[in-house]
Design an enzyme around this catalytic site. Sequence first.
Site: not given
Ligand code: GAR
Length: 201
Positions: A12, A14, A91, A93, A107, A109, A141, A143, A174
Amino acid sequence: MRKIGVLVSGRGSNLQAIMDRIADGFLPLEIAVVISDKEDAFALERAGMAGIKNVVIPRKGCASKEEFEAKITAELQAAGCELVVLAGFMRILSADFVNTWEHKIINIHPAILPSFPGLHGQKQALDYGVKVAGCTVHFVDAGTDSGPIILQKVVPVMDDDTEDSLSERILVQEHIAMPEALKLWAENKLEIVGRKVRIKA
Ligand code: GAR
Protein backbone atom coordinates in the site's frame (compact mmCIF):
# COMPACT_ATOMS: atom_id res chain seq x y z
CA MET A 1 -14.94 16.59 -3.37
CA ARG A 2 -14.93 13.78 -5.94
CA LYS A 3 -14.82 10.34 -4.37
CA ILE A 4 -12.51 7.50 -5.39
CA GLY A 5 -12.18 3.88 -4.33
CA VAL A 6 -8.73 2.27 -4.10
CA LEU A 7 -8.17 -1.43 -4.73
CA VAL A 8 -5.07 -2.96 -3.14
CA SER A 9 -3.46 -6.33 -2.48
CA GLY A 10 -0.37 -5.62 -0.37
CA ARG A 11 1.99 -3.06 1.09
CA GLY A 12 0.00 0.00 0.00
CA SER A 13 2.80 2.50 -0.54
CA ASN A 14 0.96 3.95 -3.55
CA LEU A 15 -2.19 4.22 -1.43
CA GLN A 16 -0.07 6.06 1.15
CA ALA A 17 1.24 8.45 -1.51
CA ILE A 18 -2.35 9.27 -2.52
CA MET A 19 -3.41 9.75 1.11
CA ASP A 20 -0.41 12.01 1.76
CA ARG A 21 -1.15 14.18 -1.26
CA ILE A 22 -4.79 14.51 -0.23
CA ALA A 23 -3.67 15.45 3.30
CA ASP A 24 -1.27 18.15 2.04
CA GLY A 25 -3.93 19.65 -0.22
CA PHE A 26 -2.40 18.70 -3.59
CA LEU A 27 -5.25 16.32 -4.47
CA PRO A 28 -8.84 17.56 -4.31
CA LEU A 29 -10.22 14.08 -3.72
CA GLU A 30 -11.68 11.88 -1.03
CA ILE A 31 -10.88 8.19 -0.71
CA ALA A 32 -14.33 6.81 0.09
CA VAL A 33 -13.26 3.17 0.47
CA VAL A 34 -10.18 0.95 0.26
CA ILE A 35 -10.83 -2.63 -0.84
CA SER A 36 -8.34 -5.47 -0.54
CA ASP A 37 -8.55 -9.02 -1.84
CA LYS A 38 -5.97 -10.02 0.81
CA GLU A 39 -6.88 -9.82 4.47
CA ASP A 40 -3.26 -9.37 5.61
CA ALA A 41 -2.54 -6.44 3.25
CA PHE A 42 -0.69 -3.69 5.11
CA ALA A 43 -2.62 -1.24 2.94
CA LEU A 44 -5.68 -1.96 5.10
CA GLU A 45 -3.82 -0.81 8.20
CA ARG A 46 -2.71 2.34 6.44
CA ALA A 47 -6.34 3.10 5.53
CA GLY A 48 -7.51 2.28 9.06
CA MET A 49 -4.90 4.59 10.61
CA ALA A 50 -6.13 7.40 8.38
CA GLY A 51 -9.75 6.72 9.33
CA ILE A 52 -10.69 5.54 5.85
CA LYS A 53 -13.29 2.82 5.43
CA ASN A 54 -11.55 -0.41 4.47
CA VAL A 55 -13.02 -3.70 3.39
CA VAL A 56 -11.62 -7.15 2.65
CA ILE A 57 -13.21 -9.14 -0.17
CA PRO A 58 -11.28 -12.40 -0.52
CA ARG A 59 -11.56 -14.09 -3.90
CA LYS A 60 -11.69 -17.48 -2.23
CA GLY A 61 -14.79 -16.44 -0.31
CA CYS A 62 -16.68 -16.06 -3.60
CA ALA A 63 -18.09 -18.85 -5.75
CA SER A 64 -17.01 -17.13 -8.99
CA LYS A 65 -15.01 -14.22 -10.33
CA GLU A 66 -18.35 -12.65 -11.25
CA GLU A 67 -19.51 -12.76 -7.63
CA PHE A 68 -16.14 -11.41 -6.42
CA GLU A 69 -16.31 -8.44 -8.79
CA ALA A 70 -20.01 -7.83 -8.09
CA LYS A 71 -19.13 -7.44 -4.41
CA ILE A 72 -16.38 -4.98 -5.27
CA THR A 73 -18.73 -2.96 -7.48
CA ALA A 74 -21.39 -2.95 -4.74
CA GLU A 75 -18.90 -1.55 -2.19
CA LEU A 76 -17.62 1.07 -4.62
CA GLN A 77 -21.12 2.18 -5.54
CA ALA A 78 -22.32 2.21 -1.93
CA ALA A 79 -19.41 4.51 -1.10
CA GLY A 80 -20.30 6.80 -4.02
CA CYS A 81 -17.04 6.29 -5.94
CA GLU A 82 -16.66 7.93 -9.34
CA LEU A 83 -13.26 6.39 -10.04
CA VAL A 84 -11.55 3.09 -9.22
CA VAL A 85 -7.81 3.29 -8.58
CA LEU A 86 -5.74 0.11 -8.77
CA ALA A 87 -2.78 0.65 -6.45
CA GLY A 88 -0.94 -2.66 -6.39
CA PHE A 89 -4.11 -4.68 -6.95
CA MET A 90 -2.74 -7.96 -8.24
CA ARG A 91 -5.73 -9.43 -10.05
CA ILE A 92 -6.88 -9.17 -13.64
CA LEU A 93 -10.36 -7.70 -13.82
CA SER A 94 -12.92 -9.17 -16.21
CA ALA A 95 -14.20 -7.40 -19.32
CA ASP A 96 -17.58 -7.11 -17.56
CA PHE A 97 -16.07 -5.21 -14.64
CA VAL A 98 -14.07 -2.99 -16.98
CA ASN A 99 -17.23 -2.24 -19.00
CA THR A 100 -19.18 -1.40 -15.85
CA TRP A 101 -16.46 1.13 -14.99
CA GLU A 102 -15.57 2.15 -18.54
CA HIS A 103 -12.89 4.88 -18.53
CA LYS A 104 -13.24 5.01 -14.76
CA ILE A 105 -10.42 2.68 -13.70
CA ILE A 106 -6.82 3.88 -13.38
CA ASN A 107 -3.88 1.51 -12.80
CA ILE A 108 -0.20 1.97 -12.02
CA HIS A 109 2.25 -0.46 -13.55
CA PRO A 110 5.99 -0.63 -12.74
CA ALA A 111 7.24 -0.57 -16.35
CA ILE A 112 7.23 1.61 -19.43
CA LEU A 113 4.27 0.06 -21.21
CA PRO A 114 3.71 -1.52 -23.67
CA SER A 115 6.98 -3.17 -22.62
CA PHE A 116 6.84 -5.63 -19.76
CA PRO A 117 3.13 -5.94 -18.89
CA GLY A 118 1.87 -8.48 -16.37
CA LEU A 119 3.70 -9.63 -13.27
CA HIS A 120 7.21 -8.53 -12.19
CA GLY A 121 7.58 -5.69 -14.68
CA GLN A 122 10.79 -4.54 -13.00
CA LYS A 123 12.42 -7.99 -13.22
CA GLN A 124 11.33 -8.37 -16.84
CA ALA A 125 13.02 -5.05 -17.66
CA LEU A 126 16.20 -6.00 -15.79
CA ASP A 127 16.39 -9.42 -17.44
CA TYR A 128 15.87 -7.89 -20.88
CA GLY A 129 18.80 -5.52 -20.37
CA VAL A 130 17.05 -2.22 -21.03
CA LYS A 131 18.91 0.97 -20.08
CA VAL A 132 15.85 2.85 -18.85
CA ALA A 133 12.85 1.62 -16.91
CA GLY A 134 9.99 3.33 -15.12
CA CYS A 135 6.29 3.33 -14.47
CA THR A 136 3.05 3.96 -16.33
CA VAL A 137 -0.29 5.29 -15.11
CA HIS A 138 -3.06 4.30 -17.49
CA PHE A 139 -6.78 3.81 -17.88
CA VAL A 140 -7.74 0.16 -17.72
CA ASP A 141 -9.28 -1.59 -20.70
CA ALA A 142 -10.16 -5.26 -21.12
CA GLY A 143 -6.56 -6.26 -21.91
CA THR A 144 -3.63 -6.67 -19.52
CA ASP A 145 -1.94 -3.31 -18.90
CA SER A 146 -3.01 -2.21 -22.38
CA GLY A 147 -5.28 0.79 -21.79
CA PRO A 148 -4.76 4.45 -22.78
CA ILE A 149 -1.64 5.92 -21.14
CA ILE A 150 -2.02 9.00 -18.92
CA LEU A 151 1.61 9.51 -17.98
CA GLN A 152 4.94 7.75 -17.62
CA LYS A 153 8.09 8.36 -15.58
CA VAL A 154 11.53 7.08 -16.52
CA VAL A 155 14.49 6.03 -14.39
CA PRO A 156 17.96 4.79 -15.41
CA VAL A 157 18.90 1.13 -15.05
CA MET A 158 22.34 0.68 -13.46
CA ASP A 159 24.76 -2.14 -14.29
CA ASP A 160 24.69 -3.40 -10.71
CA ASP A 161 20.91 -3.13 -10.24
CA THR A 162 19.02 -5.96 -8.58
CA GLU A 163 15.27 -6.40 -8.87
CA ASP A 164 15.00 -4.73 -5.45
CA SER A 165 17.19 -1.72 -6.20
CA LEU A 166 15.47 -1.06 -9.53
CA SER A 167 12.02 -1.53 -7.99
CA GLU A 168 12.88 0.99 -5.28
CA ARG A 169 14.03 3.58 -7.83
CA ILE A 170 10.84 3.07 -9.85
CA LEU A 171 8.66 3.21 -6.73
CA VAL A 172 9.85 6.74 -5.94
CA GLN A 173 8.52 7.77 -9.36
CA GLU A 174 5.29 5.80 -8.89
CA HIS A 175 4.56 7.88 -5.81
CA ILE A 176 4.90 11.04 -7.92
CA ALA A 177 3.13 9.74 -11.03
CA MET A 178 -0.07 8.43 -9.47
CA PRO A 179 -0.96 11.64 -7.58
CA GLU A 180 -0.13 13.69 -10.71
CA ALA A 181 -2.48 11.56 -12.83
CA LEU A 182 -5.22 11.70 -10.21
CA LYS A 183 -4.93 15.47 -9.99
CA LEU A 184 -5.41 15.73 -13.76
CA TRP A 185 -8.46 13.48 -13.48
CA ALA A 186 -9.87 15.42 -10.51
CA GLU A 187 -9.55 18.64 -12.49
CA ASN A 188 -11.30 17.11 -15.55
CA LYS A 189 -8.18 17.55 -17.65
CA LEU A 190 -8.05 14.02 -19.10
CA GLU A 191 -9.75 13.34 -22.40
CA ILE A 192 -9.64 9.85 -23.92
CA VAL A 193 -9.50 9.93 -27.72
CA GLY A 194 -9.26 6.43 -29.15
CA ARG A 195 -6.32 4.89 -27.36
CA LYS A 196 -4.73 8.23 -26.56
CA VAL A 197 -5.19 10.41 -23.52
CA ARG A 198 -5.04 14.11 -24.23
CA ILE A 199 -4.18 16.39 -21.34
CA LYS A 200 -6.18 19.58 -21.54
CA ALA A 201 -4.53 22.85 -20.57
C1 GAR B 1 3.79 -1.26 -7.24
O1 GAR B 1 5.12 -1.31 -7.66
C2 GAR B 1 2.85 -1.30 -8.42
O2 GAR B 1 3.32 -0.61 -9.53
C3 GAR B 1 2.80 -2.78 -8.68
O3 GAR B 1 2.74 -3.39 -7.41
C4 GAR B 1 3.41 -2.54 -6.48
C5 GAR B 1 2.48 -2.27 -5.33
O4 GAR B 1 3.15 -1.58 -4.31
N1 GAR B 1 1.65 -3.14 -9.48
C6 GAR B 1 1.66 -4.09 -10.40
O5 GAR B 1 2.66 -4.76 -10.63
C7 GAR B 1 0.36 -4.28 -11.13
N2 GAR B 1 0.55 -5.13 -12.27
P1 GAR B 1 2.33 -0.86 -3.16
O6 GAR B 1 1.36 -1.90 -2.59
O7 GAR B 1 3.39 -0.48 -2.15
O8 GAR B 1 1.65 0.33 -3.75
